[in-house]
Design an enzyme around this catalytic site. Structure first.
Site, PDB file in Angstrom:
ATOM      1  N   HIS A   9       0.118  -1.759   6.029  1.00 34.45           N
ATOM      2  CA  HIS A   9      -0.636  -2.822   6.704  1.00 34.45           C
ATOM      3  C   HIS A   9      -0.271  -4.185   6.091  1.00 34.45           C
ATOM      4  O   HIS A   9      -0.092  -5.172   6.797  1.00 34.45           O
ATOM      5  CB  HIS A   9      -2.130  -2.532   6.541  1.00 34.45           C
ATOM      6  CG  HIS A   9      -3.024  -3.274   7.484  1.00 34.45           C
ATOM      7  ND1 HIS A   9      -4.391  -3.240   7.376  1.00 34.45           N
ATOM      8  CD2 HIS A   9      -2.762  -4.076   8.544  1.00 34.45           C
ATOM      9  CE1 HIS A   9      -4.930  -3.973   8.330  1.00 34.45           C
ATOM     10  NE2 HIS A   9      -3.960  -4.496   9.058  1.00 34.45           N
ATOM     11  N   HIS A  29      -2.934   7.879   2.262  1.00 38.78           N
ATOM     12  CA  HIS A  29      -3.975   6.915   2.620  1.00 38.78           C
ATOM     13  C   HIS A  29      -3.650   5.525   2.051  1.00 38.78           C
ATOM     14  O   HIS A  29      -3.600   4.534   2.787  1.00 38.78           O
ATOM     15  CB  HIS A  29      -5.327   7.422   2.095  1.00 38.78           C
ATOM     16  CG  HIS A  29      -6.470   6.485   2.317  1.00 38.78           C
ATOM     17  ND1 HIS A  29      -7.464   6.732   3.243  1.00 38.78           N
ATOM     18  CD2 HIS A  29      -6.797   5.298   1.746  1.00 38.78           C
ATOM     19  CE1 HIS A  29      -8.344   5.737   3.215  1.00 38.78           C
ATOM     20  NE2 HIS A  29      -7.949   4.853   2.309  1.00 38.78           N
ATOM     21  N   GLU A  30      -3.425   5.474   0.734  1.00 42.96           N
ATOM     22  CA  GLU A  30      -3.162   4.176   0.106  1.00 42.96           C
ATOM     23  C   GLU A  30      -1.850   3.585   0.613  1.00 42.96           C
ATOM     24  O   GLU A  30      -1.700   2.370   0.747  1.00 42.96           O
ATOM     25  CB  GLU A  30      -3.154   4.296  -1.419  1.00 42.96           C
ATOM     26  CG  GLU A  30      -4.479   4.791  -2.027  1.00 42.96           C
ATOM     27  CD  GLU A  30      -5.695   3.996  -1.583  1.00 42.96           C
ATOM     28  OE1 GLU A  30      -5.546   2.810  -1.222  1.00 42.96           O
ATOM     29  OE2 GLU A  30      -6.810   4.569  -1.568  1.00 42.96           O
ATOM     30  N   HIS A  58      -2.533   1.639   3.708  1.00 43.35           N
ATOM     31  CA  HIS A  58      -2.971   0.266   3.414  1.00 43.35           C
ATOM     32  C   HIS A  58      -1.764  -0.603   3.069  1.00 43.35           C
ATOM     33  O   HIS A  58      -1.663  -1.764   3.478  1.00 43.35           O
ATOM     34  CB  HIS A  58      -3.930   0.251   2.216  1.00 43.35           C
ATOM     35  CG  HIS A  58      -5.327   0.697   2.525  1.00 43.35           C
ATOM     36  ND1 HIS A  58      -6.086   0.157   3.534  1.00 43.35           N
ATOM     37  CD2 HIS A  58      -6.122   1.622   1.917  1.00 43.35           C
ATOM     38  CE1 HIS A  58      -7.287   0.744   3.541  1.00 43.35           C
ATOM     39  NE2 HIS A  58      -7.328   1.634   2.581  1.00 43.35           N
TER      40      HIS A  58
HETATM   41 ZN   LIG Z   1      -8.915   2.995   2.030  1.00 41.07          ZN
END
Ligand SMILES: [Zn+2]
Length: 701
Positions: free
Chosen positions: A502, A495-496, A499
């Site tokens: 991104h 998940h991290e 990010h």
């Molecule tokens: Zn998040």
């Protein structure tokens, strides 16, 4: 405009057009001189706590000067001398804040916390002074009014609109009296938020469950008992066991403790936080907060705070949020009712005759989970060594986007446990620096987040590449075994990392356009969780740390089957809190409300079943009363609609399909906030998002 935080990956006003901060003669503060390290990574060794405050003072003064130069410019306002110049102001402040606020979360101490308290009023005054400056707004408005005639690029036009909107939302169109009132409201709101979280922290720490008899621990796993004994020892209660209202303590207790009366007591203590009529009662504070937010919204011309807040999000209007919540509510409630029936059956089988209550849900759900799926967390961990999971995430990025992660041991670090990687594109181009800091320590706050020391932007035609961090609190290595993650931790790592991608893949011109709406920002992160748990991907990275054997099919099957378990409960408790958040913030007027009655009515309206408590009751709903999520708690599930539907696109063509990956990269990951979120999504998916894949995934259809 000048807010920073480690979790906020998108500090507002960027600096791409401002000249480099002029080197000051005889300057010795390492935060203020040019960095000559590789990739201009902050020289952490040289930076001392005593450097921060003077650096902030100089950086704030520098930004004031830069903005002043825009205001005093005798030429007519143009895109370059006003909009671009504003976007470019504050480079030094971004640099100082980038280091300070990252370390405030990841490597803090009392001195840093105190400096943060000293700096906060200075930056918020700076923000007000800029947004409420009439001459400056007049110049911004001139450019904004001419925006169609200036031959601007799409990003330039978006920049004009964003900056103009910042001023309008900050009160620039108000009369002098109204501006005074707005400043007062903002001031009181920030004070109320501090009070709310102070009270909540006190209430959370004040209550603990002390167990004196070993038989009252029946059902609890050994590691939970050991942690409770340790907590008791620390509290000077040697030989007893202490359970607290903090997550690592209360949730295992509610899942495993056989003693029903103790489960009831600890859950009641949890749900009464901030609601006990004592000095830490939050009810009056939250009603006042809702009332002031409604007043501010009216002042600014919106019918409610929700309308004001949602204007900045992908959802746009309260109606759109309610549409999604309602679409999910009925099916979720139906599944939760079915789950309740299953749990009640187990209660009966055990020879009890009581009716299922909130304190029973997690306990009986755990029993059903074990019986039905026989999935033991400890059986999984050996397949999820930290290094394998991290490499698994890197490999997914490699297969999707051709990225390479090269470990560098020659770059400055802020802590020994940090690992640093240079990230390269498929053709070898430098994309950025990625730092991972995975384990807990006293100087780090809880949770997991993606932050950074520098955002991507373009300056004088040069692409400045970012420095991105993932900071987590994962299980450490112990007793000769490497760090072995839980399944949830492995998902969090992906998940991290999403990010981080991104930020690392960002290709935007203006830093103001790095701001991504809250209900869109979890798309790049949550979509990575789909790869983390894909059977084919699991086989490639989840390998036993001793034998190197890939995870057996049988375990993968159990993971997959267990995915939908208890989703009725999880969805209902989450949606109930999302409805509650919206109800507080669609009010046009909230003065004098009774918090308890209002909450009861809001939850009654949706028909919340009595066996489930809303994930947050109002007096401890920190996200919305002392965090950035007011009229925004729905964001997680909104993003989940996007990520499950986006992943569906991959599934249709193959989860590593190059064309789909390219489309996701160019339409979403590279774009920051340069375009309307819905437009970006549509360009990737060819249509608006569908809620169907989410219903399917959560077993709600
Ligand atoms: Zn998040």
């Amino acid at each position: 405009m000048v807010g920073f935080s480690a979790v906020d990956q998108h500090p507002a006003y960027g600096s791409d057009r401002a000249p480099s901060p002029a080197p000051v003669a005889n300057e010795t503060n390492p935060l203020l001189v040019e960095w000559t390290t590789p990739f201009r990574v902050p020289p952490f060794d040289a930076i001392k706590e005593s450097h921060y405050f003077p650096a902030f003072q100089k950086a704030i003064a520098a930004k004031r000067q830069e903005v002043d130069a825009v205001i005093k410019n005798s030429q007519p306002a143009t895109f370059a001398n006003t909009i671009e110049a504003l976007d470019g102001s504050g480079e030094l402040l971004d640099r100082v804040g980038g280091v300070f606020y990252s370390l405030k979360s990841a490597q803090t101490n009392d001195e840093i916390q105190e400096i943060a308290r000293q700096v906060a009023p200075l930056t918020s005054a700076l923000e007000d002074d800029i947004l409420l400056n009439e001459q400056l707004f007049a110049r911004v408005k001139v450019v904004w009014q001419q925006r169609d005639a200036l031959g601007l690029s799409a990003q330039q036009r978006k920049l004009v609109e964003e900056i103009h909107k910042d001023f309008v939302r900050g009160g620039a169109n108000l009369s002098a009296d109204q501006k005074t009132r707005l400043r007062a409201i903002n001031e009181e709101l920030s004070l109320l938020a501090l009070q709310f979280s102070d009270n909540l922290l006190k209430e959370t720490n004040a209550c603990q469950l002390v167990v004196e008899k070993r038989e009252d621990l029946a059902g609890l796993p050994e590691n939970v008992i050991a942690a409770a004994a340790e907590a008791a020892g620390k509290a000077g209660m040697e030989g007893k066991w202490v359970f607290t209202l903090h997550a690592p303590s209360i949730w295992p207790f509610l899942s495993y403790a056989d003693n029903r009366e103790l489960r009831r007591r600890i859950l009641t203590a949890y749900t009464k936080r901030g609601d006990q009529g004592n000095g830490q009662d939050n009810k009056a504070i939250l009603v006042r907060t809702a009332a002031l937010r409604a007043e501010r919204a009216r002042l600014l011309g919106y019918s409610s705070h929700a309308h004001f807040a949602l204007e900045e999000r992908m959802a746009k209007t309260p109606d759109q949020v309610y549409r999604l919540l309602n679409q999910l509510w009925a099916p979720a409630l139906a599944v939760a009712r079915k789950e309740a029936t299953d749990l009640q059956a187990v209660i009966q089988q055990e020879g009890h005759d009581f009716k299922l209550q909130p304190c029973d849900w997690r306990y009986y759900a755990e029993k059903v989970r074990k019986a039905r799926y026989n999935l033991d967390e400890n059986e999984l961990r050996p397949y999820f060594s930290l290094e394998n999971v991290r490499q698994g995430a890197f490999d997914v990025a490699g297969r999707l986007y051709g990225l390479k992660f090269v470990e560098r041991t020659d770059l400055p670090k802020y802590h020994d446990e940090v690992h640093t990687f240079e990230v390269k594109d498929a053709d070898g181009t430098h994309l950025g620096v990625f730092m991972v800091d995975y384990h807990p320590r006293a100087s780090k706050r809880g949770g997991a987040w993606c932050g950074g020391f520098r955002d991507q932007y373009i300056k004088d035609g040069r692409d400045i590449r970012p420095i991105v961090t993932n900071v987590c609190n994962f299980t450490r290595s112990a007793g000769g075994t490497p760090a072995l993650l839980s399944l949830e931790e492995a998902e969090t790592l992906f998940h991290e990392f999403g990010h981080a991608l991104h930020s690392l893949l960002s290709r935007i011109q203006y830093r103001t356009l790095g701001r991504v709406p809250r209900d869109f920002v979890e798309l790049p992160s949550q979509i990575m969780e789909h790869w983390a748990l894909d059977p084919q991907v699991l086989k490639s990275y989840a390998k036993h740390w001793q034998t190197g054997e890939p995870i057996p099919d049988d375990l993968i099957r159990k993971i997959k089957e267990a995915e939908r378990f208890n989703q009725g409960f999880a969805t209902v408790e989450y949606l109930a809190a999302s409805f509650l958040d919206m109800e507080w913030h669609v009010l046009g007027e909230a003065k004098g409300l009774d918090a308890t009655r209002f909450e009861d009515a809001a939850l009654g309206k949706i028909g919340l079943m009595p066996e489930i408590v809303t994930r947050y009751r109002s007096p401890y709903f920190q996200h919305i009363f002392a965090g950035g999520y007011s009229a925004g708690y729905y964001s997680y599930i909104w993003s989940e609609v996007l990520d499950t539907d986006a992943f569906q696109a991959f599934k249709e063509k193959g989860i590593f399909d190059p064309g789909t990956a390219r489309a996701f990269r160019t339409n979403i990951l590279e774009k920051g906030g340069t375009e309307d979120a819905m437009e970006m999504f549509k360009r990737f998916r060819g249509r608006e998002p569908s809620v169907e894949p989410l219903l399917e995934k959560r077993g709600l259809k």
